[in-house]
Design a protein around this motif. Structure first.
Motif, PDB file in Angstrom:
ATOM      1  N   TYR A 154      71.031  43.038  50.424  1.00 24.61           N
ATOM      2  CA  TYR A 154      71.092  44.136  51.455  1.00 24.61           C
ATOM      3  C   TYR A 154      71.627  43.240  52.642  1.00 24.61           C
ATOM      4  O   TYR A 154      71.203  42.270  53.319  1.00 24.61           O
ATOM      5  CB  TYR A 154      69.532  44.606  51.728  1.00 24.61           C
TER       6      TYR A 154
ATOM      7  N   LEU B 265      60.133  53.090  55.805  1.00 25.57           N
ATOM      8  CA  LEU B 265      58.858  52.322  55.973  1.00 25.57           C
ATOM      9  C   LEU B 265      59.199  50.952  55.059  1.00 25.57           C
ATOM     10  O   LEU B 265      59.947  51.082  54.129  1.00 25.57           O
ATOM     11  CB  LEU B 265      57.740  53.343  55.184  1.00 25.57           C
TER      12      LEU B 265
ATOM     13  N   THR C 148      63.042  46.108  45.967  1.00 24.12           N
ATOM     14  CA  THR C 148      63.161  47.626  46.320  1.00 24.12           C
ATOM     15  C   THR C 148      64.142  48.171  44.956  1.00 24.12           C
ATOM     16  O   THR C 148      63.799  49.412  44.762  1.00 24.12           O
ATOM     17  CB  THR C 148      64.123  47.712  47.509  1.00 24.12           C
TER      18      THR C 148
ATOM     19  N   SER D  47      59.271  49.267  58.671  1.00 27.58           N
ATOM     20  CA  SER D  47      60.362  49.377  57.957  1.00 27.58           C
ATOM     21  C   SER D  47      60.674  48.321  56.882  1.00 27.58           C
ATOM     22  O   SER D  47      59.873  47.418  56.952  1.00 27.58           O
ATOM     23  CB  SER D  47      61.599  49.581  58.678  1.00 27.58           C
ATOM     24  N   GLY D  48      61.367  48.518  55.936  1.00 29.88           N
ATOM     25  CA  GLY D  48      61.746  47.343  55.069  1.00 29.88           C
ATOM     26  C   GLY D  48      62.225  46.366  55.688  1.00 29.88           C
ATOM     27  O   GLY D  48      61.723  44.969  55.550  1.00 29.88           O
ATOM     28  N   MET D  49      62.841  46.421  56.791  1.00 31.71           N
ATOM     29  CA  MET D  49      63.538  45.138  57.596  1.00 31.71           C
ATOM     30  C   MET D  49      62.200  44.350  58.300  1.00 31.71           C
ATOM     31  O   MET D  49      62.338  43.144  58.541  1.00 31.71           O
ATOM     32  CB  MET D  49      64.704  45.727  58.598  1.00 31.71           C
TER      33      MET D  49
ATOM     34  N   ASP E 124      63.054  40.766  47.028  1.00 33.87           N
ATOM     35  CA  ASP E 124      63.282  42.091  47.453  1.00 33.87           C
ATOM     36  C   ASP E 124      63.115  42.675  46.164  1.00 33.87           C
ATOM     37  O   ASP E 124      64.206  42.812  45.674  1.00 33.87           O
ATOM     38  CB  ASP E 124      64.397  42.157  48.416  1.00 33.87           C
TER      39      ASP E 124
ATOM     40  N   SER F 248      61.863  48.063  50.849  1.00 36.94           N
ATOM     41  CA  SER F 248      62.056  48.885  51.627  1.00 36.94           C
ATOM     42  C   SER F 248      61.464  50.281  50.808  1.00 36.94           C
ATOM     43  O   SER F 248      61.928  50.932  49.903  1.00 36.94           O
ATOM     44  CB  SER F 248      63.375  49.329  51.453  1.00 36.94           C
TER      45      SER F 248
ATOM     46  N   THR G  59      61.406  53.115  52.356  1.00 40.58           N
ATOM     47  CA  THR G  59      62.135  54.020  52.408  1.00 40.58           C
ATOM     48  C   THR G  59      62.799  54.688  51.001  1.00 40.58           C
ATOM     49  O   THR G  59      63.353  55.891  51.039  1.00 40.58           O
ATOM     50  CB  THR G  59      63.165  53.588  53.226  1.00 40.58           C
ATOM     51  N   LYS G  60      63.161  53.562  49.953  1.00 41.24           N
ATOM     52  CA  LYS G  60      63.831  54.359  49.170  1.00 41.24           C
ATOM     53  C   LYS G  60      63.211  54.761  47.839  1.00 41.24           C
ATOM     54  O   LYS G  60      62.605  55.850  48.031  1.00 41.24           O
ATOM     55  CB  LYS G  60      64.663  52.689  48.457  1.00 41.24           C
TER      56      LYS G  60
HETATM   57  C1  LIG Z   1      67.141  49.540  52.358  1.00 40.48           C
HETATM   58  C2  LIG Z   1      66.791  48.272  52.028  1.00 40.48           C
HETATM   59  C3  LIG Z   1      66.243  47.347  53.162  1.00 40.48           C
HETATM   60  C4  LIG Z   1      65.806  47.697  54.599  1.00 40.48           C
HETATM   61  O1  LIG Z   1      64.833  48.586  54.410  1.00 40.48           O
HETATM   62  P1  LIG Z   1      64.442  49.545  55.491  1.00 40.48           P
HETATM   63  O2  LIG Z   1      63.486  50.392  55.128  1.00 40.48           O
HETATM   64  O3  LIG Z   1      65.795  50.376  55.625  1.00 40.48           O
HETATM   65  O4  LIG Z   1      64.417  48.772  56.707  1.00 40.48           O
HETATM   66  C5  LIG Z   1      65.934  45.983  52.531  1.00 40.48           C
HETATM   67  N1  LIG Z   1      66.411  45.693  51.239  1.00 40.48           N
HETATM   68  C6  LIG Z   1      66.826  46.605  50.392  1.00 40.48           C
HETATM   69  C7  LIG Z   1      67.194  46.069  49.005  1.00 40.48           C
HETATM   70  C8  LIG Z   1      67.208  47.815  51.006  1.00 40.48           C
HETATM   71  O5  LIG Z   1      68.189  48.824  49.970  1.00 40.48           O
END
Ligand SMILES: *Cc1c(COP(=O)(O)O)cnc(C)c1O
Length: 385
Positions: free
Chosen positions: A105, A217, A184, A80-82, A182, A204, A206-207
């Protein structure tokens, strides 16, 4: 290999991470479902052994993201991103100092607070757009001593502040602090922090990178072999690993990143301008707006203004909630960067920073027709005005 460093990012998203071109070879990398690999004797350093320490379904995605970030090494994919954020923060020594944006975040702020409570990590929060204040904190001018790491989000979540990243990297390195970014919100199409000297980049996935709201992810990158080895070591030790299906979905999503970002950014700038002129709107934040505090820096440092908008409707938090309820096309949901347009009032979370306005709606603009998006927004805003 069909990708080369001279290709434009719009081409790289399509070409990077493909299998070798050979007669009868698949065009896309296969998904391999195996937790363990045939292995006897003392395993070699690059030998596949057990899927927690590495599996071939990760590699094409890692190669593609490494190429997009212009890294000398492939990315490291995380569960995950985290998980990637946690790995990057593990580079701060016990009892060390971390300088963190006041708006970032939420869960990144949360893990920093948790590390502070459990391990004595010393955290200082700053306005990342205020370069002097950030560098003062990094130097530890008040007597704390220099920071071990500067954490940067730019643009920030959810306030869209834009950092002067090259200046921050230079100032942080002058006192020996690592810089982690970060990336993202900007995506590697918007900025490539390693190329201006950042030590670590996290995503992240995921985004935007995966882009379809169907996978969680993360990823981390570093051009420094020692730091990269520590990030990889963290991933294996803590089991912060990704499943093969998720990585395959993310690579599939990445193929259209340039098209999705191009469309959603264009729509976001269009919607931001219309919102700024709307009688039911108090304030709009989007770096494309000429009077936005981040406009000049974003124009100078970022390739594109992004597709997140901050909007404060007239009438306070109750009106903002009513706008969310009145929308039919926009989906009320957390997260961002998917093909569908979503929004939420950020302060509905008790953990959101109190410096974020109560009535701020964060909009993530997707790839739908901009006139349909506008018609829905305009009707919702008028219905509560
Ligand atoms: C969503 C997000 C995260 C965390 O990522 P996950 O994939 O939800 O664990 C970290 N930083 C930013 C800027 C995000 O938008």
């Amino acid at each position: 290999m069909s990708h080369s460093p001279s290709q434009s990012p719009d081409t790289l998203v399509v070409t990077a991470g493909r299998p070798d071109r050979a007669q009868g070879a698949p065009v896309n990398p296969p998904v391999v479902l195996s937790s363990t690999y045939v292995s006897a004797g003392v395993p070699g350093p690059d030998e596949l052994l057990y899927a927690r320490s590495g599996t071939e379904t990760w590699f094409p995605f890692e190669e593609a993201l490494g190429a997009l970030e212009r890294s000398s090494s492939p990315a490291l994919v995380f569960g995950s991103g985290m998980a990637a954020v946690a790995a990057a923060l593990s580079l701060v020594p016990p009892g060390g100092r971390l300088v963190l944006p006041r708006h970032a975040y939420q869960i990144t702020l949360g893990i920093a607070a948790d590390l502070a409570a459990r391990t004595g990590l010393r955290v200082e929060r700053v306005d990342v757009a205020d370069t002097d204040a950030v560098l003062e904190a990094v130097r530890g001018d008040a007597g704390e001593g220099p920071a071990d790491m500067l954490w940067v989000e730019s643009p920030t979540n959810p306030m869209l502040e834009v950092a002067d990243l090259p200046a921050l990297v230079e100032g942080a390195h002058a006192v020996g602090a690592l810089v982690a970014v970060d990336n993202t919100f900007a995506t590697p199409l918007g900025q490539r922090p390693l190329t201006v000297g950042a030590d670590v980049v996290v995503h992240s996935v995921t985004k935007y990178l995966a882009g379809h709201s169907d996978v969680v992810l993360g990823a981390a990158l570093s051009d420094d072999p020692g730091l990269r080895a520590r990030l990889a070591g963290y991933r294996t030790l803590h089991g912060a690993v990704a499943g093969p299906w998720e990585v395959w979905l993310a690579l599939r999503g990445l193929r259209t990143l340039a098209l999705r970002v191009e469309r959603s950014q264009r729509s976001a700038a269009d919607l931001a301008a219309r919102l700024a002129a709307h009688p039911a709107v108090v304030e709009v934040r989007h770096p494309s707006l000429p009077d936005d505090p981040g406009h000049e820096r974003a124009a100078r440092l970022l390739d594109g203004f992004g597709s997140i908008i901050g909007v404060r409707p007239r009438g306070g938090a109750a009106a903002a909630d009513a706008v969310v309820d009145a929308l039919r096309l926009w989906v009320p949901a957390t997260s961002l960067g998917g093909v569908e347009s979503t929004l939420e009032r950020r302060r509905r979370f008790a953990t959101e920073s109190p410096t974020v306005p109560e009535d701020l709606l964060r909009l993530s603009v997707g790839i739908e027709d901009v006139e349909d998006l506008w018609a829905d927004l305009d009707a919702a805003l008028r219905s509560v005005a």
